[in-house]
Design a protein around this motif. Structure first.
Motif, mmCIF file in Angstrom:
data_model
loop_
_atom_site.group_PDB
_atom_site.id
_atom_site.type_symbol
_atom_site.label_atom_id
_atom_site.label_comp_id
_atom_site.label_asym_id
_atom_site.label_seq_id
_atom_site.Cartn_x
_atom_site.Cartn_y
_atom_site.Cartn_z
ATOM 1 N N ILE A 225 26.335 1.555 4.675
ATOM 2 C CA ILE A 225 27.149 1.521 5.800
ATOM 3 C C ILE A 225 27.897 2.861 5.800
ATOM 4 N N ASP A 226 27.700 3.546 6.964
ATOM 5 C CA ASP A 226 28.342 4.869 7.013
ATOM 6 C C ASP A 226 29.781 4.578 6.918
ATOM 7 N N TYR A 227 30.325 5.537 5.978
ATOM 8 C CA TYR A 227 31.635 5.503 5.500
ATOM 9 C C TYR A 227 32.835 5.517 6.733
ATOM 10 N N LYS A 228 32.680 6.570 7.682
ATOM 11 C CA LYS A 228 33.474 6.541 8.854
ATOM 12 C C LYS A 228 33.132 5.338 9.629
ATOM 13 N N GLU A 229 32.142 4.582 9.855
ATOM 14 C CA GLU A 229 31.736 3.432 10.474
ATOM 15 C C GLU A 229 32.740 2.172 9.764
ATOM 16 N N ARG A 230 32.552 2.354 8.618
ATOM 17 C CA ARG A 230 33.299 1.416 7.758
ATOM 18 C C ARG A 230 34.866 1.232 8.002
ATOM 19 N N ASN A 231 35.369 2.593 8.120
ATOM 20 C CA ASN A 231 36.907 2.760 8.303
ATOM 21 C C ASN A 231 37.058 2.406 9.754
ATOM 22 N N ARG A 232 36.346 2.816 10.764
ATOM 23 C CA ARG A 232 36.598 2.341 12.149
ATOM 24 C C ARG A 232 36.705 0.752 12.192
ATOM 25 N N VAL B 16 32.766 -11.600 0.952
ATOM 26 C CA VAL B 16 32.026 -12.124 -0.005
ATOM 27 C C VAL B 16 30.677 -11.561 -0.173
ATOM 28 N N GLU B 17 29.871 -11.481 0.892
ATOM 29 C CA GLU B 17 28.692 -10.665 1.113
ATOM 30 C C GLU B 17 28.972 -9.443 1.938
ATOM 31 N N PRO B 18 28.585 -8.451 1.254
ATOM 32 C CA PRO B 18 28.751 -6.849 2.024
ATOM 33 C C PRO B 18 28.123 -7.072 3.398
ATOM 34 N N PHE B 19 28.764 -6.445 4.384
ATOM 35 C CA PHE B 19 28.182 -6.633 5.581
ATOM 36 C C PHE B 19 27.498 -4.993 5.556
ATOM 37 N N CYS C 119 0.867 -1.079 -0.262
ATOM 38 C CA CYS C 119 -0.060 0.131 0.014
ATOM 39 C C CYS C 119 0.870 1.154 -0.033
ATOM 40 N N ASP C 120 0.217 2.356 -0.228
ATOM 41 C CA ASP C 120 1.206 3.749 -0.376
ATOM 42 C C ASP C 120 2.121 3.809 0.763
ATOM 43 N N LEU C 121 1.562 3.608 1.858
ATOM 44 C CA LEU C 121 2.202 3.899 3.309
ATOM 45 C C LEU C 121 3.477 2.768 3.298
ATOM 46 N N HIS C 122 3.129 1.527 3.290
ATOM 47 C CA HIS C 122 4.107 0.641 3.281
ATOM 48 C C HIS C 122 5.151 0.488 2.178
ATOM 49 N N ARG C 123 4.572 1.106 0.937
ATOM 50 C CA ARG C 123 5.722 1.063 -0.045
ATOM 51 C C ARG C 123 6.889 2.143 0.507
ATOM 52 N N ALA C 124 6.316 3.170 0.722
ATOM 53 C CA ALA C 124 7.617 4.320 1.306
ATOM 54 C C ALA C 124 8.412 3.692 2.258
ATOM 55 N N GLU C 125 7.779 3.034 3.459
ATOM 56 C CA GLU C 125 8.467 2.517 4.364
ATOM 57 C C GLU C 125 9.387 1.437 3.911
ATOM 58 N N SER C 126 9.085 0.599 2.879
ATOM 59 C CA SER C 126 9.987 -0.693 2.592
ATOM 60 C C SER C 126 11.073 -0.110 1.917
ATOM 61 N N HIS C 127 10.950 1.043 0.989
ATOM 62 C CA HIS C 127 12.193 1.582 0.382
ATOM 63 C C HIS C 127 13.187 2.199 1.401
ATOM 64 N N ARG C 128 12.537 2.933 2.394
ATOM 65 C CA ARG C 128 13.240 3.451 3.476
ATOM 66 C C ARG C 128 14.262 2.471 4.240
ATOM 67 N N GLN C 129 13.726 1.437 4.221
ATOM 68 C CA GLN C 129 14.473 0.404 4.902
ATOM 69 C C GLN C 129 15.565 -0.372 4.442
ATOM 70 N N GLN C 130 15.213 -0.555 2.944
ATOM 71 C CA GLN C 130 16.271 -1.236 2.160
ATOM 72 C C GLN C 130 17.580 -0.226 2.189
ATOM 73 N N LYS C 131 17.112 1.347 2.003
ATOM 74 C CA LYS C 131 18.216 2.269 1.847
ATOM 75 C C LYS C 131 19.139 1.880 2.947
ATOM 76 N N GLN C 132 18.357 1.999 4.239
ATOM 77 C CA GLN C 132 19.190 1.902 5.457
ATOM 78 C C GLN C 132 20.167 0.775 5.692
ATOM 79 N N THR C 133 19.685 -0.452 5.126
ATOM 80 C CA THR C 133 20.570 -1.959 5.293
ATOM 81 C C THR C 133 21.607 -1.965 4.437
ATOM 82 N N VAL C 134 21.405 -1.252 3.333
ATOM 83 C CA VAL C 134 22.758 -1.430 2.132
ATOM 84 C C VAL C 134 23.717 -0.485 2.479
#
Ligand SMILES: [Zn+2]
Ligand SMILES: [Zn+2]
Length: 125
Positions: A42-49, A88-91, A25-40
């Motif tokens: 990783i903050d550059y600084k965090e990765r460096n650390r 092999v699989e990005p974290f 639905c409209d509400l959850h479409r937006a939500e699922s996109h947001r979540q995907q973005k968050q999981t793929v």
């Protein structure tokens, strides 16, 4: 022929009937996109650390000692000393168990690693 049947939204627990191709639905479409973005991403600084961590350095050294040669080159029958330990699989985050999973790492040479990161997106055809 019936017109495209409506189905419940794919978001668990949501009973909104939708006919869209992605099944949200409209509400959850937006939500699922947001979540995907968050999981793929990783903050550059965090990765460096993460790469500064002792645990990673030890894991990296272990991988290089059991697999000193580039895996990609070896699969083509070419012997090249590896210098990069790659996931092999990005974290997703430094707390992702895949980040420190020895079985999820592989040795690559610099040029294979560079071409992997350059072409690391879906290719058509
Ligand atoms: Zn929904
Ligand atoms: Zn290579």
């Amino acid at each position: 022929m019936p017109v495209a049947a409506k189905r419940p939204c794919r978001h668990s627990g949501c009973r909104m009937l939708v006919s869209g191709r992605d099944g949200f639905c409209d509400l959850h479409r937006a939500e699922s996109h947001r979540q995907q973005k968050q999981t793929v991403t990783i903050d550059y600084k965090e990765r460096n650390r993460f790469y500064q961590r002792k645990a990673w350095k030890e894991l990296r050294a272990r991988r290089l000692s059991i697999e000193p040669l580039c895996r990609k080159c070896a699969s083509r029958g070419v012997v090249v000393e590896g210098s990069v330990v790659d996931h092999v699989e990005p974290f997703d985050s430094i707390n992702d168990p895949r980040a420190l999973d020895l079985g999820n790492t592989q040795t690559l040479c610099e040029s294979c690693h560079n071409s992997k990161t350059r072409y690391d997106r879906p290719r058509g055809g």
